[in-house]
Enzyme design. Structure first.
Site, PDB file in Angstrom:
ATOM      1  CG  ASP A  14       8.837  -6.156   5.580  1.00  0.00           C
ATOM      2  OD1 ASP A  14       7.574  -5.940   6.249  1.00  0.00           O
ATOM      3  OD2 ASP A  14       9.374  -6.948   6.300  1.00  0.00           O
ATOM      4  CE1 TYR A  61      13.957   5.895   9.348  1.00  0.00           C
ATOM      5  CE2 TYR A  61      12.178   4.321   8.435  1.00  0.00           C
ATOM      6  CZ  TYR A  61      13.277   5.179   9.266  1.00  0.00           C
ATOM      7  OH  TYR A  61      12.479   4.633  10.588  1.00  0.00           O
ATOM      8  CG  ASP A  62      15.304   7.417  -0.145  1.00  0.00           C
ATOM      9  OD1 ASP A  62      16.129   6.065   0.416  1.00  0.00           O
ATOM     10  OD2 ASP A  62      14.638   7.088  -0.883  1.00  0.00           O
ATOM     11  NE  ARG A 119      -4.643  -1.510   1.797  1.00  0.00           N
ATOM     12  CZ  ARG A 119      -4.749  -3.023   2.128  1.00  0.00           C
ATOM     13  NH1 ARG A 119      -3.750  -3.632   1.995  1.00  0.00           N
ATOM     14  NH2 ARG A 119      -6.054  -3.304   1.293  1.00  0.00           N
ATOM     15  CG  ASN A 120       5.783   2.770   0.941  1.00  0.00           C
ATOM     16  OD1 ASN A 120       5.516   4.190  -0.113  1.00  0.00           O
ATOM     17  ND2 ASN A 120       6.052   2.897   2.216  1.00  0.00           N
ATOM     18  NE  ARG A 121      -1.456   6.617  -3.555  1.00  0.00           N
ATOM     19  CZ  ARG A 121      -1.936   5.831  -4.349  1.00  0.00           C
ATOM     20  NH1 ARG A 121      -1.440   6.118  -5.819  1.00  0.00           N
ATOM     21  NH2 ARG A 121      -3.532   6.151  -4.765  1.00  0.00           N
ATOM     22  CG  PHE A 155      10.096   6.143   0.129  1.00  0.00           C
ATOM     23  CD1 PHE A 155      10.519   5.984  -1.071  1.00  0.00           C
ATOM     24  CD2 PHE A 155       9.961   4.911   0.759  1.00  0.00           C
ATOM     25  CE1 PHE A 155      10.914   3.788  -1.385  1.00  0.00           C
ATOM     26  CE2 PHE A 155      10.335   3.680   0.691  1.00  0.00           C
ATOM     27  CZ  PHE A 155      10.667   3.490  -0.687  1.00  0.00           C
TER      28      PHE A 155
HETATM   29  P1  ITT Z   1       3.642  -1.875   3.188  1.00  0.00           P
HETATM   30  O1  ITT Z   1       3.929  -3.383   4.053  1.00  0.00           O
HETATM   31  O2  ITT Z   1       2.586  -1.446   2.286  1.00  0.00           O
HETATM   32  O3  ITT Z   1       4.120  -2.482   1.502  1.00  0.00           O
HETATM   33  P2  ITT Z   1       4.853  -0.347   4.560  1.00  0.00           P
HETATM   34  O4  ITT Z   1       5.959   0.970   4.214  1.00  0.00           O
HETATM   35  O5  ITT Z   1       4.564  -0.392   5.296  1.00  0.00           O
HETATM   36  O6  ITT Z   1       4.314  -0.507   3.290  1.00  0.00           O
HETATM   37  P3  ITT Z   1       7.368  -1.927   5.508  1.00  0.00           P
HETATM   38  O7  ITT Z   1       6.066  -2.579   6.031  1.00  0.00           O
HETATM   39  O8  ITT Z   1       7.984  -3.267   4.196  1.00  0.00           O
HETATM   40  O9  ITT Z   1       6.071  -1.524   4.591  1.00  0.00           O
HETATM   41  O10 ITT Z   1       8.193  -0.559   6.001  1.00  0.00           O
HETATM   42  C1  ITT Z   1       9.939  -0.715   4.943  1.00  0.00           C
HETATM   43  C2  ITT Z   1       9.824   0.834   5.606  1.00  0.00           C
HETATM   44  O11 ITT Z   1      10.680   1.520   5.666  1.00  0.00           O
HETATM   45  C3  ITT Z   1       8.776   2.275   4.731  1.00  0.00           C
HETATM   46  O12 ITT Z   1       8.021   2.589   5.269  1.00  0.00           O
HETATM   47  C4  ITT Z   1       9.957   3.454   5.144  1.00  0.00           C
HETATM   48  O13 ITT Z   1      10.055   3.890   5.740  1.00  0.00           O
HETATM   49  C5  ITT Z   1      11.860   2.688   5.469  1.00  0.00           C
HETATM   50  N1  ITT Z   1      12.431   1.947   3.754  1.00  0.00           N
HETATM   51  C6  ITT Z   1      12.179   1.192   3.048  1.00  0.00           C
HETATM   52  N2  ITT Z   1      13.040   1.386   2.021  1.00  0.00           N
HETATM   53  C7  ITT Z   1      13.329   2.334   1.715  1.00  0.00           C
HETATM   54  C8  ITT Z   1      13.943   3.275   0.794  1.00  0.00           C
HETATM   55  O14 ITT Z   1      13.999   2.741  -0.783  1.00  0.00           O
HETATM   56  N3  ITT Z   1      14.389   3.493   1.241  1.00  0.00           N
HETATM   57  C9  ITT Z   1      13.645   5.057   2.298  1.00  0.00           C
HETATM   58  N4  ITT Z   1      12.341   4.793   3.366  1.00  0.00           N
HETATM   59  C10 ITT Z   1      13.433   3.405   2.930  1.00  0.00           C
END
Ligand code: ITT
Length: 200
Positions: A69, A156-157, A8-10, A154
């Site tokens: 994840d 922590y980038d 659900r993360n756009r 997005f």
């Molecule tokens: P879904 O579970 O719906 O996929 P979510 O955002 O809740 O969405 P996660 O539980 O996998 O996803 O949490 C991952 C988090 O880690 C994400 O929300 C960011 O805060 C961080 N994150 C992951 N990949 C990243 C990236 O490429 N750049 C920056 N932050 C990242």
């Protein structure tokens, strides 16, 4: 082949869609299946949560489903925020809320530059309606900045310098980030798998 993106993360959807653009797949999203229930992410590993998310969506939609994840492991914090990256600050609205990285910078305020090592980790799971699952991992090593820099990307980038760079992921173009990122590396492995499967 139709694949449903089980996220659900756009911002993740944007990254996954552009990295898989060359593959012979048709990407659907959860918006195509509004009744699909939200997965409770209660596993303590990236793999556990990724497999759970992908399987639930594959079984519900009766189509292959792809989940991601991911998170940030900071050595000075014993690997935190890790699987809890999306909700590190108690009042963060979602994983893209700047409150998360502001809390991280605060927690590391007394940590010297040479002890600010960290890595992004990503587990991609591809699940099928018959319960088969394949997983693919990627890591991006780096260090945490002293202050946020950049507007792109997005999560922590803005506070993550990939190893060998003095620019954060948020200061890089999409193509630069994809070439270095945990998600780019995991999706590269998935692409190899799909090319083999779709050929045979
Ligand atoms: P879904 O579970 O719906 O996929 P979510 O955002 O809740 O969405 P996660 O539980 O996998 O996803 O949490 C991952 C988090 O880690 C994400 O929300 C960011 O805060 C961080 N994150 C992951 N990949 C990243 C990236 O490429 N750049 C920056 N932050 C990242």
């Amino acid at each position: 082949m139709d694949i449903v993106l089980a996220t659900r993360n756009r911002k993740k959807i944007e990254e996954i869609s552009r990295i898989t653009a060359g593959l012979p797949i048709h990407v659907l999203s959860l918006e195509d299946f509004p009744a699909c229930p939200e997965t409770v992410e209660d596993r303590d590993t990236f793999e556990g949560n990724a497999v759970k998310k992908a399987l639930e969506v594959a079984v519900f939609t009766n189509r292959p489903a792809l989940s991601d994840d991911s998170g940030l492991e900071v050595d000075a914090l014993g690997g935190k925020p890790g699987v809890y990256s999306a909700r590190y600050a108690p009042d963060a609205a979602n994983g893209n809320d700047p409150k998360n990285y502001l809390k991280l910078l605060d927690d590391l305020a007394a940590t010297p530059d040479e002890k600010r090592s960290a890595r992004f980790v990503c587990c991609i799971a591809l699940a099928f309606p018959d319960n088969r699952v394949e997983t693919f991992f990627g890591r991006a090593e780096g260090r945490i900045s002293r202050e946020p820099r950049g507007q792109k990307g997005f999560g922590y980038d803005p506070v993550f310098f990939p190893l060998g760079f003095d620019r954060t992921f948020a200061e890089m173009s999409a193509a630069e980030k994809d070439a270095l990122s945990h998600r780019g590396k995991a999706l590269e492995k998935l692409a190899g798998f799909l090319r083999t499967v779709l050929k045979g």
